[in-house]
Design a protein around this motif. Structure first.
Motif, PDB file in Angstrom:
ATOM      1  N   VAL A  81      43.330   6.781  15.815  1.00 35.08           N
ATOM      2  CA  VAL A  81      44.561   6.889  15.026  1.00 35.08           C
ATOM      3  C   VAL A  81      45.610   6.008  15.680  1.00 35.08           C
ATOM      4  CG1 VAL A  81      46.469   8.418  14.360  1.00 35.08           C
ATOM      5  CG2 VAL A  81      44.115   9.216  14.187  1.00 35.08           C
ATOM      6  N   GLY A  82      46.374   5.305  14.857  1.00 34.74           N
ATOM      7  CA  GLY A  82      47.489   4.502  15.353  1.00 34.74           C
ATOM      8  C   GLY A  82      48.800   5.086  14.852  1.00 34.74           C
ATOM      9  N   TYR A  83      49.825   4.992  15.677  1.00 29.32           N
ATOM     10  CA  TYR A  83      51.153   5.484  15.314  1.00 29.32           C
ATOM     11  C   TYR A  83      52.109   4.301  15.257  1.00 29.32           C
ATOM     12  CZ  TYR A  83      49.059   9.850  16.933  1.00 29.32           C
ATOM     13  OH  TYR A  83      48.227  10.908  17.125  1.00 29.32           O
ATOM     14  N   ASP A  84      52.975   4.291  14.277  1.00 28.13           N
ATOM     15  CA  ASP A  84      53.925   3.197  14.097  1.00 28.13           C
ATOM     16  C   ASP A  84      55.315   3.699  14.460  1.00 28.13           C
ATOM     17  OD1 ASP A  84      55.011   0.751  13.409  1.00 28.13           O
ATOM     18  OD2 ASP A  84      55.067   1.192  11.267  1.00 28.13           O
ATOM     19  N   PRO A 102      51.478   3.077  19.930  1.00 28.93           N
ATOM     20  CA  PRO A 102      50.309   3.689  20.554  1.00 28.93           C
ATOM     21  C   PRO A 102      49.143   3.876  19.571  1.00 28.93           C
ATOM     22  CG  PRO A 102      51.978   5.343  20.146  1.00 28.93           C
ATOM     23  CD  PRO A 102      52.568   4.033  19.722  1.00 28.93           C
ATOM     24  N   PHE A 103      47.952   3.686  20.104  1.00 27.65           N
ATOM     25  CA  PHE A 103      46.707   3.995  19.416  1.00 27.65           C
ATOM     26  C   PHE A 103      45.963   4.959  20.318  1.00 27.65           C
ATOM     27  CE2 PHE A 103      47.959   0.305  17.207  1.00 27.65           C
ATOM     28  CZ  PHE A 103      47.323   0.328  15.976  1.00 27.65           C
ATOM     29  N   VAL A 104      45.496   6.048  19.753  1.00 28.08           N
ATOM     30  CA  VAL A 104      44.721   7.002  20.525  1.00 28.08           C
ATOM     31  C   VAL A 104      43.314   7.042  19.959  1.00 28.08           C
ATOM     32  CG1 VAL A 104      46.698   8.389  21.233  1.00 28.08           C
ATOM     33  CG2 VAL A 104      45.489   8.973  19.142  1.00 28.08           C
ATOM     34  N   HIS A 105      42.363   7.184  20.861  1.00 28.57           N
ATOM     35  CA  HIS A 105      40.993   7.249  20.382  1.00 28.57           C
ATOM     36  C   HIS A 105      40.152   8.191  21.206  1.00 28.57           C
ATOM     37  CE1 HIS A 105      39.585   4.367  23.494  1.00 28.57           C
ATOM     38  NE2 HIS A 105      40.730   3.763  23.279  1.00 28.57           N
ATOM     39  N   TRP A 106      39.042   8.577  20.623  1.00 25.09           N
ATOM     40  CA  TRP A 106      38.107   9.542  21.183  1.00 25.09           C
ATOM     41  C   TRP A 106      36.731   8.945  20.955  1.00 25.09           C
ATOM     42  CZ3 TRP A 106      39.700  15.145  21.209  1.00 25.09           C
ATOM     43  CH2 TRP A 106      38.678  16.015  21.577  1.00 25.09           C
ATOM     44  N   ASP A 107      36.025   8.608  22.016  1.00 27.28           N
ATOM     45  CA  ASP A 107      34.715   7.968  21.911  1.00 27.28           C
ATOM     46  C   ASP A 107      33.601   8.999  22.030  1.00 27.28           C
ATOM     47  OD1 ASP A 107      36.088   5.592  21.791  1.00 27.28           O
ATOM     48  OD2 ASP A 107      35.676   5.015  23.850  1.00 27.28           O
ATOM     49  N   LEU A 108      32.566   8.813  21.209  1.00 24.40           N
ATOM     50  CA  LEU A 108      31.397   9.689  21.234  1.00 24.40           C
ATOM     51  C   LEU A 108      30.134   8.849  21.277  1.00 24.40           C
ATOM     52  CD1 LEU A 108      32.341  12.189  18.378  1.00 24.40           C
ATOM     53  CD2 LEU A 108      32.253  12.705  20.803  1.00 24.40           C
ATOM     54  N   TYR A 109      29.309   9.066  22.279  1.00 29.66           N
ATOM     55  CA  TYR A 109      27.991   8.449  22.315  1.00 29.66           C
ATOM     56  C   TYR A 109      27.062   9.383  21.555  1.00 29.66           C
ATOM     57  CZ  TYR A 109      23.512   6.702  23.765  1.00 29.66           C
ATOM     58  OH  TYR A 109      22.237   6.199  23.742  1.00 29.66           O
ATOM     59  N   LEU A 110      26.442   8.881  20.499  1.00 29.82           N
ATOM     60  CA  LEU A 110      25.600   9.717  19.655  1.00 29.82           C
ATOM     61  C   LEU A 110      24.110   9.453  19.851  1.00 29.82           C
ATOM     62  CD1 LEU A 110      27.673   9.481  16.362  1.00 29.82           C
ATOM     63  CD2 LEU A 110      27.827  11.182  18.164  1.00 29.82           C
ATOM     64  N   GLY A 111      23.758   8.280  20.360  1.00 31.59           N
ATOM     65  CA  GLY A 111      22.346   7.969  20.597  1.00 31.59           C
ATOM     66  C   GLY A 111      21.484   8.270  19.395  1.00 31.59           C
TER      67      GLY A 111
END
Length: 169
Positions: free
Chosen positions: A91-94, A124-133
C-alpha cells in the motif's frame, strides 16, 4: 477372494487419498496461481483485478475500504512469467508533504511485519512479503491478508497524524 478384497481395499484407499488430495489442493494458495489468489481475495470481499507489471509478471490491484493495495509477484520465470514463488502485499500513502524518514522507521518498529520505504517524493509505501513456494493453506493466506489490512489501516493513522493535527488547528 482375499486378493479381491485386498484389491478393493486398495482401490478404496487410493480413491479416498485422491479425494483428500483434491480437497487440500483446492485450499492451497500459491504465487504460481494468481487466478486462484484473485478468487480468494474476491471471497474475502475485495475487488481484485489481475493484470501484469511492466516486466510481464502477474500483478493484482485491489480496491477496498482502506484504499488501493497491490500484490506483486516475485521469483517468476524470466521468460514465461509463471511459476512465481513469492508475493508482496503493498500500500502507498500520498502525503501532502514528505514524511520524515525517522517517523517512517518508527512505523516498522511498531508493526514488525511491515517494511517501509519512502519514494522520491517522501511518500511512504508499506509492504508485507510472503514466500509461498509450493503453496500455503488458504486459511493462512487469509490470516496474512487480514493482518496486513489491519496493519495498514492502523499505519495510516501514523502516516497522516501530522496532517490531521495541522488541519485541526
Amino acid at each position: 477372494m482375499v486378493r479381491l478384497m485386498n484389491a478393493i481395499a486398495c482401490l478404496l484407499f487410493l480413491s479416498l487419498s485422491c479425494q483428500a488430495h483434491a480437497r487440500n489442493s483446492a485450499e492451497v494458495i500459491s504465487a504460481s496461481n494468481p487466478a486462484g489468489m484473485v478468487i480468494t481475495l474476491l471471497n474475502m470481499g475485495f475487488n481484485p483485478e489481475l493484470t501484469t507489471d511492466p516486466v510481464g509478471d502477474p500483478l493484482i490491484i485491489s480496491r477496498s475500504n482502506g484504499g488501493v493495495f497491490s500484490v506483486f509477484f516475485f521469483g517468476c520465470n524470466e521468460t514465461t512469467h509463471d511459476a512465481c514463488q513469492s508475493i508482496r502485499l503493498q500500500v502507498g500513502y500520498d502525503r501532502a508533504k514528505p514524511w520524515n524518514p525517522v517517523e517512517a522507521m518508527q512505523l516498522s518498529a511498531e508493526y514488525p511485519f511491515l517494511a517501509v520505504r519512502l519514494d522520491q517524493e517522501g511518500d511512504p509505501f508499506v509492504h508485507w512479503d510472503l514466500y509461498l513456494g509450493e503453496g500455503i493453506p488458504e486459511t493462512v493466506f487469509v490470516r496474512n491478508v487480514r493482518a496486513f489490512e489491519k496493519s495498514v489501516t492502523l499505519a495510516a493513522e501514523l502516516v497522516y497524524a501530522e496532517e490531521k493535527a495541522d488541519a485541526a488547528e
